[in-house]
Enzyme design. Structure first.
Site, PDB file in Angstrom:
ATOM      1  N   GLY A  98       3.657   1.956   8.598  1.00  0.00           N
ATOM      2  CA  GLY A  98       3.035   0.869   7.807  1.00  0.00           C
ATOM      3  C   GLY A  98       4.135   0.568   6.650  1.00  0.00           C
ATOM      4  CE1 TYR A  99       7.581   2.220   0.869  1.00  0.00           C
ATOM      5  CE2 TYR A  99       9.443   2.581   2.472  1.00  0.00           C
ATOM      6  CZ  TYR A  99       8.987   2.622   1.175  1.00  0.00           C
ATOM      7  OH  TYR A  99      10.119   2.474   0.242  1.00  0.00           O
ATOM      8  CB  ALA A 100       8.872   1.064   8.877  1.00  0.00           C
TER       9      ALA A 100
END
Length: 256
Positions: A160-162
């Site tokens: 999700g962060y990437a």
């Protein structure tokens, strides 16, 4: 224009999200030291007499703080409307608020995905659109996003962060393509491995920490203070011909 004037932020107002710790705190203080008054927003900021407020005022600049959960769309729009109604026009927007949730991809829940993207991407788009619209109308403004090394790489256990940081990199270019000719500079900075709350788990893992340090040519974890110079540059007239760029502040990681 003299060099000192190029980097001066006198008579400017900067809105810094995620302003009360780590990189965001260092940025708020750097911009204040360069002459800007600060509007700060964070989900964890104290209602009054916060550390960032005390330190900004000690530099002789004004500070107004807002407690905002960037994942809550109602709170976000209420905050934006309050700033527009009650504060001086925002000259510099630092879209720094962010979060990270770790889990292997096969176990990365919808809740994790939605939470991370709501803060790291949705809120940043809305903030840039709403304050950027006013900057375009005035013919001046600086919008600076917090990107990441994972704007260029995939990472592990943080899909999700990437995804959010990859999207931020594209969003910077999209806004810049439309607004560079309107006097609004839209750029980003990409922190490397910095000693903040977000990297506490990595630094606590001796094997992973060593692998990271072995790849960083500078041979150390970055510190929040490493962002003072780069951010004053991006926020000031010194960067007036810099558009759609992601400035890596990573100790050489991306060149390795």
């Amino acid at each position: 224009m003299s060099l000192s004037k190029l980097f001066s932020l006198e008579n400017k107002v900067a809105l810094v999200t995620g302003c009360d710790r780590g990189i965001g705190l260092a940025i708020a203080l750097a911009l204040a030291e360069a002459g800007a008054d600060i509007i700060g927003a964070s989900v964890t900021i104290e209602d009054k007499d916060s550390l960032v407020e005390r330190e900004v005022k000690a530099l002789g600049r004004n500070f107004v703080g807002y407690k905002v959960d960037m994942s809550d769309r109602t709170q976000l729009y209420a905050f934006i409307n309050d700033v527009k109604a009650n504060q001086a026009p925002v000259d510099i927007l630092i879209n720094n608020a962010g979060m990270i949730l770790r889990n292997p991809a096969a176990e990365h829940s919808d809740e994790y995905w939605d939470k991370v993207l709501s803060v790291n991407l949705d809120a940043q788009f809305i903030m840039a659109r709403e304050f950027g619209r006013d900057m375009v109308a005035r013919g001046f403004g600086k919008i600076i996003f917090t990107a990441s090394l994972l704007s260029f790489q995939g990472g592990v256990f943080v899909p999700g962060y990437a995804a959010s940081k990859g999207a931020v990199a594209s969003l910077v270019k999209a806004f810049s393509n439309e607004w560079a000719s309107k006097g609004v500079n839209v750029n980003a900075f990409a922190p490397g491995y910095i000693a903040t709350d977000n990297t506490a788990a990595l630094r606590a893992d001796a094997e992973r920490s060593k692998a990271i340090l072995d790849r960083i040519p500078a041979g150390r974890w970055g510190e929040p203070e490493d962002f003072k110079g780069p951010l004053v540059f991006l926020a000031s007239a010194a960067s007036n011909y810099v558009n759609g760029t992601i400035l890596t502040v990573d100790g050489g990681w991306m060149g390795r």
